[in-house]
Design a protein around this motif. Structure first.
Motif, PDB file in Angstrom:
ATOM      1  N   LEU A  90      -5.495   0.272  -5.748  1.00  0.00           N
ATOM      2  CA  LEU A  90      -4.488   0.714  -6.716  1.00  0.00           C
ATOM      3  C   LEU A  90      -3.837   2.035  -6.335  1.00  0.00           C
ATOM      4  CD1 LEU A  90      -6.281  -0.322 -10.012  1.00  0.00           C
ATOM      5  CD2 LEU A  90      -4.370  -1.451  -8.899  1.00  0.00           C
ATOM      6  N   VAL A  91      -4.587   2.894  -5.637  1.00  0.00           N
ATOM      7  CA  VAL A  91      -3.968   4.173  -5.242  1.00  0.00           C
ATOM      8  C   VAL A  91      -3.284   4.077  -3.878  1.00  0.00           C
ATOM      9  CG1 VAL A  91      -5.467   5.633  -6.656  1.00  0.00           C
ATOM     10  CG2 VAL A  91      -6.130   5.116  -4.296  1.00  0.00           C
ATOM     11  N   GLY A  92      -3.241   2.867  -3.325  1.00  0.00           N
ATOM     12  CA  GLY A  92      -2.436   2.657  -2.122  1.00  0.00           C
ATOM     13  C   GLY A  92      -3.184   2.707  -0.803  1.00  0.00           C
ATOM     14  N   ALA A  93      -4.476   2.409  -0.838  1.00  0.00           N
ATOM     15  CA  ALA A  93      -5.215   2.357   0.439  1.00  0.00           C
ATOM     16  C   ALA A  93      -4.763   1.119   1.219  1.00  0.00           C
ATOM     17  CB  ALA A  93      -6.708   2.280   0.171  1.00  0.00           C
ATOM     18  N   THR A  94      -4.547   1.287   2.508  1.00  0.00           N
ATOM     19  CA  THR A  94      -4.109   0.153   3.329  1.00  0.00           C
ATOM     20  C   THR A  94      -5.307  -0.753   3.627  1.00  0.00           C
ATOM     21  OG1 THR A  94      -4.521   1.429   5.300  1.00  0.00           O
ATOM     22  CG2 THR A  94      -2.259   1.444   4.476  1.00  0.00           C
ATOM     23  N   ASN A  95      -5.001  -1.953   4.113  1.00  0.00           N
ATOM     24  CA  ASN A  95      -6.066  -2.902   4.476  1.00  0.00           C
ATOM     25  C   ASN A  95      -7.045  -2.278   5.463  1.00  0.00           C
ATOM     26  OD1 ASN A  95      -4.999  -4.829   2.892  1.00  0.00           O
ATOM     27  ND2 ASN A  95      -4.161  -6.073   4.547  1.00  0.00           N
TER      28      ASN A  95
ATOM     29  N   LEU B 189     -10.106   0.497  -7.062  1.00  0.00           N
ATOM     30  CA  LEU B 189      -9.346   1.732  -7.255  1.00  0.00           C
ATOM     31  C   LEU B 189      -8.581   2.095  -5.981  1.00  0.00           C
ATOM     32  CD1 LEU B 189      -8.701   4.216  -9.049  1.00  0.00           C
ATOM     33  CD2 LEU B 189     -10.603   5.334  -7.919  1.00  0.00           C
TER      34      LEU B 189
ATOM     35  N   TYR C 263      -7.720   0.861   5.968  1.00  0.00           N
ATOM     36  CA  TYR C 263      -8.489   1.921   5.327  1.00  0.00           C
ATOM     37  C   TYR C 263      -9.713   1.336   4.616  1.00  0.00           C
ATOM     38  CZ  TYR C 263      -9.359   6.091   2.477  1.00  0.00           C
ATOM     39  OH  TYR C 263      -9.924   7.185   1.892  1.00  0.00           O
TER      40      TYR C 263
ATOM     41  N   ARG D 299       2.371   1.775  -3.405  1.00  0.00           N
ATOM     42  CA  ARG D 299       1.385   2.257  -4.380  1.00  0.00           C
ATOM     43  C   ARG D 299       1.049   3.727  -4.168  1.00  0.00           C
ATOM     44  NH1 ARG D 299      -2.530  -3.059  -4.503  1.00  0.00           N
ATOM     45  NH2 ARG D 299      -1.600  -4.038  -6.322  1.00  0.00           N
ATOM     46  N   GLN D 300       1.155   4.181  -2.918  1.00  0.00           N
ATOM     47  CA  GLN D 300       0.899   5.606  -2.661  1.00  0.00           C
ATOM     48  C   GLN D 300       1.945   6.480  -3.339  1.00  0.00           C
ATOM     49  OE1 GLN D 300       0.493   6.330   1.576  1.00  0.00           O
ATOM     50  NE2 GLN D 300      -1.188   4.867   1.743  1.00  0.00           N
TER      51      GLN D 300
ATOM     52  N   ALA E 284       0.846  -1.205   0.000  1.00  0.00           N
ATOM     53  CA  ALA E 284       0.000   0.000   0.000  1.00  0.00           C
ATOM     54  C   ALA E 284       0.881   1.256   0.000  1.00  0.00           C
ATOM     55  CB  ALA E 284      -0.922  -0.008   1.200  1.00  0.00           C
TER      56      ALA E 284
END
Lengths: 224, 295
Positions: free
Chosen positions: B209-214, B206, B216, A78-79, A75
């Motif tokens: 893909l934009v990096g949200a953590t588990n 999405l 979140y 990806r950020q 995560a």
């Protein structure tokens, strides 16, 4: 920044999307991937952004093998990567502003910072009047720009863009390229997959040409 | 933007998007809690009532002969081997005569012509005042009847036996409604969360893909289950309380509920029911996430 060593992607016995791709892209570099449709450009971006795992080979970003990362580490990575997908991946029931804000919300940016950044990006891409417009109601070109704005909103260290000018006129294309160049100048590694030679014709940056999943050539643009 | 602010906003968005199924789930959880707690309330009140009945319940074992000290010891041993009892008293013929005379009061003259040992000696056994012992009264009586020297065993009234069958039936109904509570809360919450996940499939993809953590992505769904549990069980208990007061008010004439002295749960029981419902709902939401939300 990006290290690919003999990376291959096979979808089925008949479909070998990428074959033994070995390439290094330095931090802060602007890099073009060109080739015909079906050459493997999109697959390559998907492997770099860890949307898909390679069938064989190694892909490292900042020294980390991306296909082995999971959970929080994945995560966080990806950020730091902004991706503008060819199929946009927009939430069509949300406004342009909400779509752009998503990438900043996941890294818990302050609301006032998000609002300002969204405004600035919409202005830079000639979309100020679309701030509160539902993206499902925007034209393809406008949707493409919202996608790009979302990719760069979080000021990522790496920006991957798939056919960024496919639906744009010449004037808007220039604006998009200007914005990407600005991001690159402020330190971001920018990888652009395109078949539009208008974008890379006069670039001084490296251009990698793919053909049927293999590297045909890696050359430096003439910069004229 | 803080984590909790984002999470609460997501929960609000989920609730808005799937409000109709959320409402149905809330209603189901409320009804399940209401049904279960209603039967549990009736059951606990019946137990209390049973305890009071137990005060009057004793088994009288009529004997052929008055037992000597050794036989008394043996009989006590035999009785306590079957079940623990509250009290065992031996009544001699003379004591039985005395009691009978006292019961007759002014009419005790009728006994003048009778010998003072015409009544049989007996043992008075008072069982423990708990439902298990009381339920065993019949078995206990059969056992005592088989003791050597026993002529007859007498106990309570037939309706006491029926009452205990009724409490047994209530305990089965309570178990069934408890199962209903568990199944409906877990499955309904799981189903609603599943609907929400499916409805927001694109967004969840999405977000990844934009990096949200588990956390979140998952915490809002977990909170949804928790919220369903809190609201559903609280509404259920409140509805039961209203229903309880309504029944009490309507049937407060002598002869009805005044005979039973119905009382509501103590706060600890209400809190326990709410707590268990919250746990069940959260578990329902968690199980769906494990199945459909692999990040």
């Amino acid at each position: 920044m990006i290290e690919m060593i003999k990376a291959s992607k096979v979808y089925s016995e008949d479909v070998e999307a990428l074959k033994d791709i070995s390439v290094s892209i330095a931090s802060g570099e602007m890099f073009f991937i060109i080739g015909m449709s079906g050459a493997g450009k999109t697959t390559l971006l998907k492997l770099i952004s860890s949307m898909e795992a390679p069938t064989s080979g190694l892909i490292e970003i900042a020294g980390q093998p991306v296909h082995l990362l999971k959970g929080y580490k994945l995560a966080r990575l990806r950020q730091k990567i902004g991706v503008a997908y060819q199929d946009f991946k927009l939430l069509t029931d949300r406004t342009a502003a909400e779509n752009i804000a998503i990438s900043m919300e996941v890294s818990y940016k302050k609301p006032q910072i998000i609002r300002k950044r969204v405004k600035d990006l919409l202005a830079a891409l000639d979309l100020t009047d679309k701030h509160n417009k539902i993206t499902g109601e925007l034209s393809r070109g406008e949707q493409q720009r919202v996608t790009l704005a979302r990719a760069i909103a979080n000021s990522p260290a790496m920006i991957l863009v798939d056919e960024p000018t496919g639906n744009l006129d010449a004037e808007t294309t220039e604006k998009v390229i200007k914005l990407l160049t600005k991001c690159n100048k402020s330190g971001a590694t920018v990888v652009i997959a395109t078949h539009d030679d208008l974008i890379y014709r006069h670039t001084p940056h490296r251009i990698m040409e793919l053909q049927k999943g293999s590297i045909l050539s890696v050359i430096r643009g003439n910069g004229l | 933007m803080s984590f909790w602010f984002t999470v609460i906003r997501q929960v609000g968005r989920n609730l808005r998007q799937t409000w109709s199924s959320q409402l149905m789930t809330l209603l189901t959880v409320t009804l399940s809690v209401l049904i279960f707690s209603f039967f549990y309330l009736v059951y606990t009140n019946m137990l209390k009532w049973g305890d009071r009945l137990g005060d009057d319940l004793s088994l009288i074992v009529y004997l052929e002969e008055e037992p000597g000290p050794e036989l008394r010891e043996q009989l006590i041993k035999k009785i306590t081997t079957f079940d623990e009892v509250e009290k065992i008293s031996f009544i001699t013929r003379a004591q039985a005569y005395q009691r009978f005379a006292e019961q007759l009061g002014q009419n005790q003259d009728v006994l003048n012509d009778l010998p003072k040992d015409f009544l049989p000696p007996s043992i008075e056994v008072i069982p423990l005042k708990n439902l298990r012992s009381l339920n065993q009264v019949k078995l206990f009586s059969a056992y005592l009847e088989k003791l050597p020297g026993t002529v007859k065993v007498q106990y309570g009234h037939e309706w006491i036996e029926k009452f205990y069958y009724f409490t047994k039936l209530l305990s089965i109904v309570m178990l069934l409604s408890g199962t209903l509570l568990i199944l409906t809360t877990i499955f309904m919450v799981a189903y609603t969360i599943r609907l929400t996940i499916l409805g927001r499939k694109d967004e969840l993809e999405l977000l990844k893909l934009v990096g949200a953590t588990n956390n979140y992505i998952r915490v809002p769904f977990l909170l949804e289950g928790l919220l369903q549990g809190i609201l559903g069980s609280t509404f259920g208990i409140i509805s039961l309380y209203i229903l309880f007061n309504w029944i009490k008010l309507r049937f407060s004439d002598p002869g009805y509920l005044t005979m039973f002295e119905f009382s509501f749960f103590p706060p600890t029981v209400s809190i326990t029911i709410v707590g268990i419902s919250i746990l069940l709902c959260t578990f329902g939401s968690f199980s769906t996430m494990q199945k459909f939300l692999r990040v």
